[in-house]
Scaffold this motif. Structure first.
Motif, mmCIF file in Angstrom:
data_model
loop_
_atom_site.group_PDB
_atom_site.id
_atom_site.type_symbol
_atom_site.label_atom_id
_atom_site.label_comp_id
_atom_site.label_asym_id
_atom_site.label_seq_id
_atom_site.Cartn_x
_atom_site.Cartn_y
_atom_site.Cartn_z
ATOM 1 N N ARG A 399 0.848 -1.188 0.000
ATOM 2 C CA ARG A 399 0.000 0.000 0.000
ATOM 3 C C ARG A 399 0.883 1.238 0.000
ATOM 4 O O ARG A 399 1.952 1.247 0.607
ATOM 5 N N ILE A 400 0.405 2.270 -0.683
ATOM 6 C CA ILE A 400 1.111 3.551 -0.700
ATOM 7 C C ILE A 400 0.109 4.635 -0.317
ATOM 8 O O ILE A 400 -0.961 4.753 -0.920
ATOM 9 N N PHE A 401 0.460 5.400 0.699
ATOM 10 C CA PHE A 401 -0.376 6.519 1.150
ATOM 11 C C PHE A 401 0.307 7.796 0.679
ATOM 12 O O PHE A 401 1.398 8.132 1.131
ATOM 13 N N GLY A 402 -0.340 8.515 -0.235
ATOM 14 C CA GLY A 402 0.225 9.746 -0.770
ATOM 15 C C GLY A 402 -0.366 10.977 -0.111
ATOM 16 O O GLY A 402 -1.579 11.062 0.085
ATOM 17 N N ILE A 403 0.507 11.915 0.232
ATOM 18 C CA ILE A 403 0.082 13.152 0.897
ATOM 19 C C ILE A 403 0.706 14.319 0.144
ATOM 20 O O ILE A 403 1.932 14.468 0.107
ATOM 21 N N CYS A 404 -0.134 15.155 -0.440
ATOM 22 C CA CYS A 404 0.328 16.293 -1.226
ATOM 23 C C CYS A 404 -0.015 17.574 -0.470
ATOM 24 O O CYS A 404 -1.192 17.859 -0.208
ATOM 25 N N LEU A 405 1.013 18.356 -0.128
ATOM 26 C CA LEU A 405 0.845 19.555 0.681
ATOM 27 C C LEU A 405 1.516 20.748 0.010
ATOM 28 O O LEU A 405 2.461 20.581 -0.770
#
Length: 455
Positions: A399-405
């Protein structure tokens, strides 16, 4: 793939008045378990309260009953103890066992208001997978206990089940279920030391496993917490250090001086002074910020999704231990001061859940004329590209959890979240990953280890 641009919380929190003890417990549980997983004063039918706090996080369900009762003034302390025990501990155990039975009997009937018009927004696990933790908080006997024994905490004696021994409690309910009975000081210590769901539940499980094996007498659970915290300097896993706990006449004994030793020692000082630990609370604030943005009606996309849909993804982040959160935030800090005129990315693997990867993506200022809908569509597209290349680079990522800030110079505040199931990998996705890497230079220099990459 799950797109995680926003969070839907279609419920109103119960607004019952709380006494001082319940208010204190509410503040501690919200800090540790966060708003999405912690519910105060849920009900199972109109006017019938289930418990004081219910925590639902995956298959783990924590049921807490909090009682505050004044200790009596009878000349015989044993009489006062028996009366107090009946109101403070027996009553909690009955409530906890009733709540446990209700959840197993009818898990669909849990509500967050007394009018039972707002169902619990989270889906409870199936009965065969449900791991229930019972916690009875008993307040009010600290001062008389201090006068009699020179300490304010009740004793845990695993061989007793009733009020037969003054200021002592057992660990089993009448039907044989394990129960954590804690006083005020022990509760403070537990929540002070275990302020993530994972750390909290890990402690409960390790304590239960140890105490079920042999006869224990613990002069205040805060002292067991101290030994647990001193079992190592700060890297997981902690443990119940049996080698440091003496056996006296076939009884494992924890004396009442360990908590003060811990507070004055190097292990506690290291955690208090750790800048990395302080920075790790960014993860907590990030999750709570998503909830706040929704309730403040600042969200743009995703209001049509249920809380259960979003909770599945954010549970990954909320299930990270404090140490893991430190390392995850460090991966973000490693790119925070880089150039702000382009995208910067860093990838970190969870130390708690191998093959779960987190991808941080900082985005640069966008053209001022862009509407927010266009911006978020663009960011989602970019985040997706990085995540696909990440999966190609790290094929063991389940699983990959992507967070774009936004980066530090960006005038936008949009945050984009996405989860990719790495086990659902196709030839088309591999072709896309190759193109993004070769043509757009996305993560082109990232090797077999976590590195910073820019484009």
């Amino acid at each position: 793939m799950m797109e995680m641009q926003t969070l839907n919380l279609p419920f109103e929190k119960n607004k019952m008045s709380l006494n001082a003890s319940e208010a204190r417990l509410s503040a501690m549980t919200r800090k540790t378990f966060l708003s999405m997983w912690s519910y105060e004063n849920p009900f199972y039918k109109r006017g019938k309260e289930l418990c004081d706090v219910l925590v639902v996080c995956g298959n783990d369900v924590i049921i807490i009953s909090d009682k505050l009762n004044a200790f009596g003034d009878h000349p015989d302390a044993k009489v006062n103890w028996k009366r107090w025990y009946k109101k403070a501990i027996d009553a909690s155990i009955r409530q906890l066992c009733g709540a446990r039975n209700q959840l197993k009997r009818d898990p669909g009937k849990v509500y967050i208001n007394a009018q039972v018009s707002s169902p619990l927004p989270l889906r409870l696990p199936s009965i065969d997978q449900m791991r229930i933790h019972l916690i009875a908080v008993a307040n009010g006997c600290e001062e008389p206990c201090l006068k009699l024994f020179g300490r304010s905490s009740i004793t845990i004696n695993t061989q007793i089940k009733d009020s037969s021994e003054i200021f002592s409690v057992g660990t089993l309910t009448d039907d044989g279920d394990f129960i954590h009975i804690v006083g005020t000081k022990a509760l403070d210590a537990i929540f002070q030391c275990f302020d993530t769901t994972r750390d909290f539940i890990d402690y409960l499980n390790r304590k239960k496993e140890a105490l079920l094996r042999e006869h224990w007498i613990i002069d205040g659970e805060e002292n067991l917490v101290a030994l647990y915290m001193m079992s190592q300097r700060g890297d997981r896993p902690f443990s119940i250090p049996l080698h440091a706990i003496p056996i006296e006449k076939d009884i494992r004994v924890v004396k009442g001086d360990k908590w003060l030793t811990y507070l004055g020692g190097a292990a506690h000082a290291y955690r208090q002074e750790s800048n990395a630990r302080e920075m790790s609370y960014f993860i907590d604030h990030l999750i709570e910020g998503v909830v706040e943005d929704y309730t403040s009606e600042r969200m743009i996309i995703g209001q049509n999704q249920s809380i259960s849909y979003h909770e599945q993804a954010f549970r990954m982040l909320a299930s990270e231990s404090r140490v893991s959160r430190q390392l995850l935030v460090q991966a973000l800090m490693d790119i925070y001061l880089e150039s702000t005129n382009t995208f910067w990315c860093n990838i970190a693997e969870s130390i708690d859940e191998p093959s779960l990867y987190y991808l941080w993506l900082l985005y640069p200022p966008a053209p001022m004329e862009w509407q927010i809908e266009k911006l978020e569509a663009h960011l989602l597209n970019e985040l997706t590209k990085y995540m696909i290349v990440c999966r190609s680079k790290f094929p063991n990522a389940r699983r990959i959890f992507g967070i774009c800030l936004p980066n530090r110079d960006c005038n936008h505040t949009s945050q984009i979240y996405r989860v990719i199931d790495g086990e659902k990998w196709t030839d088309e996705m591999q072709e896309a990953a190759n193109k993004y890497e070769q043509v757009e230079n996305i993560l082109a220099e990232t090797q077999e280890i976590t590195l910073i990459a820019a484009r």
